[in-house]
Design an enzyme around this catalytic site. Structure first.
Site, short mmCIF file in Angstrom:
data_model
loop_
_atom_site.label_atom_id
_atom_site.label_comp_id
_atom_site.label_asym_id
_atom_site.label_seq_id
_atom_site.Cartn_x
_atom_site.Cartn_y
_atom_site.Cartn_z
N GLU A 60 13.47 13.60 -28.11
CA GLU A 60 13.96 13.14 -29.71
C GLU A 60 12.66 13.14 -30.27
O GLU A 60 12.41 12.68 -31.61
CB GLU A 60 14.73 11.80 -29.24
CG GLU A 60 16.30 12.59 -28.54
CD GLU A 60 16.43 11.91 -27.21
OE1 GLU A 60 17.53 11.54 -26.78
OE2 GLU A 60 15.48 12.44 -26.66
N SER A 241 13.22 20.76 15.09
CA SER A 241 13.79 19.94 15.44
C SER A 241 12.87 19.48 16.38
O SER A 241 13.03 18.98 17.00
CB SER A 241 14.87 20.32 15.74
OG SER A 241 14.99 22.03 16.81
#
Length: 386
Positions: A60, A241
């Site tokens: 804007e 992991s």
């Protein structure tokens, strides 16, 4: 109350232009959304702009600067509800009020339930006519990650796969270079450049030693539009992991952020050898694996989007657990045979109703290959923050 109404052909053309402008920021704005704005005075376009980068002026503001005094009494078309809060920049709703526009057409409201509607109310309280909903779906599609994270606190997850016509990702001996052609590989580079993070598994890193970065020289025509400095490198995430990764991986050589996610600590001698751009996250084990939902909850604190570039096991886990929103499949005109490696590791479904539901969203040629984009509607993520 904002008006919802039938719009003119001209209104639709102006919002389409605003959406077109918003797309120009898709490689540079995150974590902010892509937003475009057009300002019209008596059916003459007097200002336009788009959000370029977080911390810089919003769409804007760019459009108002271009319009100058001609913004008074004008109509502003905005793809996303003008912001109402003070962040790194002042509220856009306030800027529109100061410019004395008379009408604002908003495509989609702010997805954050804590702020949604406040920008509209600020405009209406100032006597500005506000209309909402023009080309809403198209505008929302500009920012799937931002929209989802504001609603749920979780990033948008897209699984990227490349396969042959018979659904194989590699030969039985693991050879996969190259299933797809150079145009498809360039397209993957552009896809990476749009995402906040790329995730893969330790098996892929150990087998292929990928860099997982965006390579400017491989962006094709996009490289002519963006300099190397413009490219926002994604966070590169490795799920490991059992903390097996050493210090020699190629992804460490590139100075952009890497996150290693494990369920146990790395040996001090290994971790101390990593460069400063490497971080660690330890999560509790889920049957020996990194808990994907917990990972997404962590990433949702800062990231809008996650691209899964992994093997069949990890990609299948995201889909089977209902954590993926999109599947992007590059399909090559090749047949690898019955002993090739499968596309996804999924449960042994026994009923057709158990299958993931895919909706073809986009299909196009990329060189000799096809790119198929599917929406995954059977995900089990909550609609609101837990």
């Amino acid at each position: 109350m904002a008006m919802i109404m039938a719009w003119s052909k001209f209104d639709s053309q102006m919002m389409a232009r605003a959406i077109q402008l918003a797309r120009k920021g898709q490689y540079t704005t995150s974590p902010n959304p892509n937003v475009g704005c057009v300002i019209v005075q008596e059916q003459t376009l007097v200002g336009e702009g788009f959000h370029i980068a977080a911390g810089g002026p919003h769409a804007e503001v760019h459009a108002l600067r271009m319009a100058g005094d001609k913004a008074k009494g004008a109509t502003a078309y905005v793809t996303l509800e003008p912001c109402s809060h003070h962040g790194r920049t002042p509220p856009c709703a306030e800027a529109l009020i100061k410019a004395k526009v008379s009408r604002v057409v908003v495509a989609v409201t702010d997805p954050n339930p804590q702020v949604s509607g406040r920008g509209i109310k600020m405009l209406e309280d100032a006597g500005i006519q506000v209309e909402v909903g023009l080309q809403q779906e198209e505008a929302a599609a500009l920012n799937p990650g931002f929209m989802k994270r504001m609603r749920t606190g979780l990033p948008w997850v897209s699984i990227k796969l490349a396969a042959s016509l018979d659904g194989k990702t590699a030969l039985s001996n693991g050879v996969s270079k190259w299933i797809t052609g150079p145009e498809a590989r360039r397209d993957v580079q552009r896809m990476r450049a749009r995402f906040d993070a790329v995730v893969t598994g330790i098996e892929t890193v150990l087998a292929d030693d990928p860099s997982l970065n965006v390579r400017h020289q491989e962006l094709g025509s996009l490289g002519d539009q963006l300099t190397e400095a413009d490219i926002r490198q994604p966070l590169r995430i490795v799920l490991d992991s059992r903390a097996r990764l050493g210090a020699e991986a190629k992804l460490f050589d590139i100075e952009s952020p890497v996150m290693l996610v494990s369920c146990q600590p790395y040996p001090e001698a290994v971790a101390s050898a990593w460069p400063a751009h490497v971080s660690q996250l330890q999560l509790p084990s889920d049957n020996g694996q990194v808990p994907l939902k917990a990972l997404l909850e962590h990433l949702g604190g800062q990231l809008n989007s996650l691209m899964v570039e992994a093997g069949a096991t990890l990609a299948g886990a995201f889909m089977a657990q209902g954590l993926a929103d999109e599947l992007v499949l590059y399909q090559a005109p090749k047949i690898l045979g019955g002993h090739g490696r499968n596309l996804l590791a999924l449960p042994d479904y026994t009923e057709m109703t158990q299958l993931p539901a895919l909706k073809l969203w986009d299909e196009r040629r990329v060189g000799a290959d096809r790119r198929l984009t599917f929406q995954l509607s059977h995900n089990h993520l909550p609609s609101d923050k837990e």
